[in-house]
Design a protein around this motif. Structure first.
Motif, PDB file in Angstrom:
ATOM      1  N   ASN A 192       0.819  -1.209   0.000  1.00  0.00           N
ATOM      2  CA  ASN A 192       0.000   0.000   0.000  1.00  0.00           C
ATOM      3  C   ASN A 192       0.854   1.260   0.000  1.00  0.00           C
ATOM      4  O   ASN A 192       0.532   2.240  -0.686  1.00  0.00           O
ATOM      5  CB  ASN A 192      -0.927   0.017   1.227  1.00  0.00           C
ATOM      6  N   PHE A 193       1.948   1.223   0.738  1.00  0.00           N
ATOM      7  CA  PHE A 193       2.809   2.400   0.780  1.00  0.00           C
ATOM      8  C   PHE A 193       3.534   2.588  -0.540  1.00  0.00           C
ATOM      9  O   PHE A 193       3.756   3.724  -0.970  1.00  0.00           O
ATOM     10  CB  PHE A 193       3.815   2.303   1.923  1.00  0.00           C
ATOM     11  N   PHE A 199      -3.852   7.933   7.858  1.00  0.00           N
ATOM     12  CA  PHE A 199      -3.888   6.766   6.981  1.00  0.00           C
ATOM     13  C   PHE A 199      -2.520   6.110   6.847  1.00  0.00           C
ATOM     14  O   PHE A 199      -2.417   4.951   6.445  1.00  0.00           O
ATOM     15  CB  PHE A 199      -4.411   7.189   5.605  1.00  0.00           C
ATOM     16  N   MET A 200      -1.468   6.850   7.202  1.00  0.00           N
ATOM     17  CA  MET A 200      -0.116   6.319   7.083  1.00  0.00           C
ATOM     18  C   MET A 200       0.036   5.006   7.841  1.00  0.00           C
ATOM     19  O   MET A 200       0.721   4.080   7.384  1.00  0.00           O
ATOM     20  CB  MET A 200       0.894   7.346   7.618  1.00  0.00           C
ATOM     21  N   ALA A 245       8.539   5.534   6.981  1.00  0.00           N
ATOM     22  CA  ALA A 245       7.538   5.939   5.990  1.00  0.00           C
ATOM     23  C   ALA A 245       7.341   7.452   6.003  1.00  0.00           C
ATOM     24  O   ALA A 245       7.217   8.078   4.946  1.00  0.00           O
ATOM     25  CB  ALA A 245       6.212   5.232   6.274  1.00  0.00           C
ATOM     26  N   ILE A 246       7.311   8.052   7.184  1.00  0.00           N
ATOM     27  CA  ILE A 246       7.142   9.503   7.298  1.00  0.00           C
ATOM     28  C   ILE A 246       8.329  10.219   6.666  1.00  0.00           C
ATOM     29  O   ILE A 246       8.175  11.215   5.954  1.00  0.00           O
ATOM     30  CB  ILE A 246       6.966   9.911   8.773  1.00  0.00           C
ATOM     31  N   SER A 289      18.406  12.635   5.286  1.00  0.00           N
ATOM     32  CA  SER A 289      19.156  12.376   6.519  1.00  0.00           C
ATOM     33  C   SER A 289      18.281  11.677   7.554  1.00  0.00           C
ATOM     34  O   SER A 289      18.782  10.917   8.390  1.00  0.00           O
ATOM     35  CB  SER A 289      19.698  13.693   7.093  1.00  0.00           C
ATOM     36  N   LEU A 290      16.976  11.903   7.490  1.00  0.00           N
ATOM     37  CA  LEU A 290      16.052  11.234   8.409  1.00  0.00           C
ATOM     38  C   LEU A 290      15.665   9.851   7.910  1.00  0.00           C
ATOM     39  O   LEU A 290      15.362   8.960   8.708  1.00  0.00           O
ATOM     40  CB  LEU A 290      14.801  12.096   8.609  1.00  0.00           C
ATOM     41  N   VAL A 291      15.683   9.658   6.588  1.00  0.00           N
ATOM     42  CA  VAL A 291      15.371   8.347   6.026  1.00  0.00           C
ATOM     43  C   VAL A 291      16.352   7.290   6.514  1.00  0.00           C
ATOM     44  O   VAL A 291      15.975   6.151   6.815  1.00  0.00           O
ATOM     45  CB  VAL A 291      15.371   8.410   4.475  1.00  0.00           C
ATOM     46  N   VAL A 292      17.634   7.628   6.593  1.00  0.00           N
ATOM     47  CA  VAL A 292      18.648   6.633   6.954  1.00  0.00           C
ATOM     48  C   VAL A 292      18.697   6.366   8.453  1.00  0.00           C
ATOM     49  O   VAL A 292      19.437   5.485   8.898  1.00  0.00           O
ATOM     50  CB  VAL A 292      20.053   7.070   6.461  1.00  0.00           C
TER      51      VAL A 292
END
Length: 446
Positions: free
Chosen positions: A31-32, A147-148, A161-162, A294-297
């Motif tokens: 879904n994501f 919905f996330m 995901a955010i 930088s937040l993804v990792v």
């Protein structure tokens, strides 16, 4: 008291992957992945419309005050309707809410396109359509945030995901304004609106293709007013969420409206045209993309709390220096830091709140998040437009940036109280290890 920003225990470190494959772990959820694909297309159009609308208003009126007023009119409905929207999001099928909001947003963009391309657009019609978009956003933003959780079944992947969503928004923010500047310079703002309207088809299709568990939608037995009060009580009494939202409101009121004044800086301060506006917004987008990546990792939400005031201070200081600049390359460099600080604070705040909030109040809490983010912006836009009319755009952003720095200092002073109330929730979720029983008893005895 142990700081949540300390490193993981040795056992966790030994299990941690040594590459960056964890950076995209949220995309393993079907879904994501669908959401990511649809939104990646639609958001480029959204940013094109934002730039095109600002330039169209400035071209028609040559007024910084009206720039602020149009932005105010487009965002004030979100401030008024967000609490009601949050209750609806907690009661309804969140996917259905988003399908409706995206469809109505497509109609709004296509209406702008037709009127502009037919050369029949005026400031009144822009105001009416902006108000309509603000009403849509009041339901779309809390619905999207709530919905996330349904798109990412494993809550451990929620923060990733955010962060990925923020990266997607800001890559679009980098591409969209640049394309808009080129299209406006070559033809008309109307083509930007048309592309945006068509792009909504992608996200609507992605939503319809998702497999969502209908059982997760719960019908409430209590009235809407009672549920609104429950959401307010939670937000106003839980120190971490309350403090984050207060700082967020200050930054949105004083700092975010700098974007409203970008056409003034591009035309009057830097003596450029729509391409200059696109370069400035694109530079801010680059900074925001770097922040989001930088937040993804990151592997955990631990340590994000202290990033919130640091990001607000960087954002505010960059605005102050931007107000002093009259050189394009320097202004673009400062926009990099402005975009970085803004997105770092925005994403860190969103991640922490989404981690802390219980599922049965998610829609309502995210509606207050929407009110703080979007709802305060109209007042800020009106304030920024008025101040720019009286004292000039450069002095305006210097003043508002200074207010963001003061807000960051206040938040930093509240960190001990915030961490104290966050710790039990983080322990319950397994984000941090529980403290030894003896230490808890000693602290209770003191």
């Amino acid at each position: 008291m142990t700081d949540e920003s300390q490193g993981q225990p040795p056992a966790a470190k030994s299990r941690a992957p040594r590459d960056f494959s964890h950076a995209w772990r949220a995309l393993r959820h079907r879904n994501f992945r669908l959401f990511f694909g649809g939104q990646s297309i639609s958001l480029i159009g959204t940013w094109m419309t934002r730039i095109a609308t600002a330039w169209l208003v400035y071209r028609l009126t040559k007024s910084a005050l009206l720039l602020g007023f149009v932005s105010f009119a487009g965002q004030i409905p979100t401030f008024i309707l967000a609490p009601f929207a949050g209750v609806l999001v907690d009661r309804a099928d969140r996917r259905a809410v988003l399908v409706w909001t995206q469809t109505l947003a497509m109609v709004q963009s296509l209406a702008l396109a037709v009127l502009t391309l037919m050369h029949r657009i005026n400031i009144t019609e822009i105001l009416v359509l902006s108000i309509f978009q603000g009403m849509i956003n009041a339901f779309d933003m809390p619905g999207r945030q709530a919905f996330m959780v349904q798109m990412v079944e494993d809550r451990n992947d929620l923060s990733n995901a955010i962060a990925i969503n923020s990266s997607m928004v800001n890559i679009a923010r980098l591409i969209g304004p640049s394309l808009a500047g080129l299209i406006i310079a070559a033809s008309s703002e109307g083509w930007c609106f048309l592309i945006d309207g068509i792009s909504y088809i992608a996200v609507i299709i992605s939503l319809l293709l998702m497999r969502v568990k209908i059982a997760e939608v719960r019908r409430a037995a209590t009235s809407m007013l009672v549920q609104m009060r429950e959401g307010w009580d939670y937000v106003s009494t839980f120190t971490p969420v309350r403090t984050i939202l207060l700082l967020f409101a200050v930054v949105s009121l004083m700092g975010m409206p700098y974007m409203v004044l970008m056409p003034v800086f591009a035309a009057q301060v830097l003596h450029g045209g729509p391409h200059t506006l696109g370069f400035l917004m694109g530079a801010a987008g680059v900074g925001a993309v770097v922040s989001a990546l930088s937040l993804v990792v990151r592997k955990s939400v631990r340590g994000l709390t202290k990033m919130i005031p640091i990001a607000a201070a960087v954002f505010g200081a960059s605005l102050v220096l931007f107000g002093l600049s009259s050189v394009q390359w320097l202004s673009m460099t400062l926009m990099l830091f402005t975009g970085f600080g803004m997105m770092q604070g925005l994403t860190a705040s969103n991640t922490i709140i989404q981690t802390l909030v219980p599922e049965d109040k998610r829609g309502r809490v995210m509606s207050y998040y929407t009110a703080a983010f979007v709802g305060m912006a109209p007042f800020g836009s009106l304030l920024a437009g008025s101040l720019a009319h009286w004292i000039g755009a450069p002095r305006t952003v210097m003043f508002t940036g200074s207010c963001c720095i003061l807000g960051a200092l206040w938040f930093w002073s509240r960190l001990p109280a915030i961490r104290k109330e966050m710790r039990p929730v983080y322990e319950q979720l397994g984000i941090i290890p529980p403290r030894p029983v003896r230490l808890v008893e000693e602290q209770a005895g003191n």
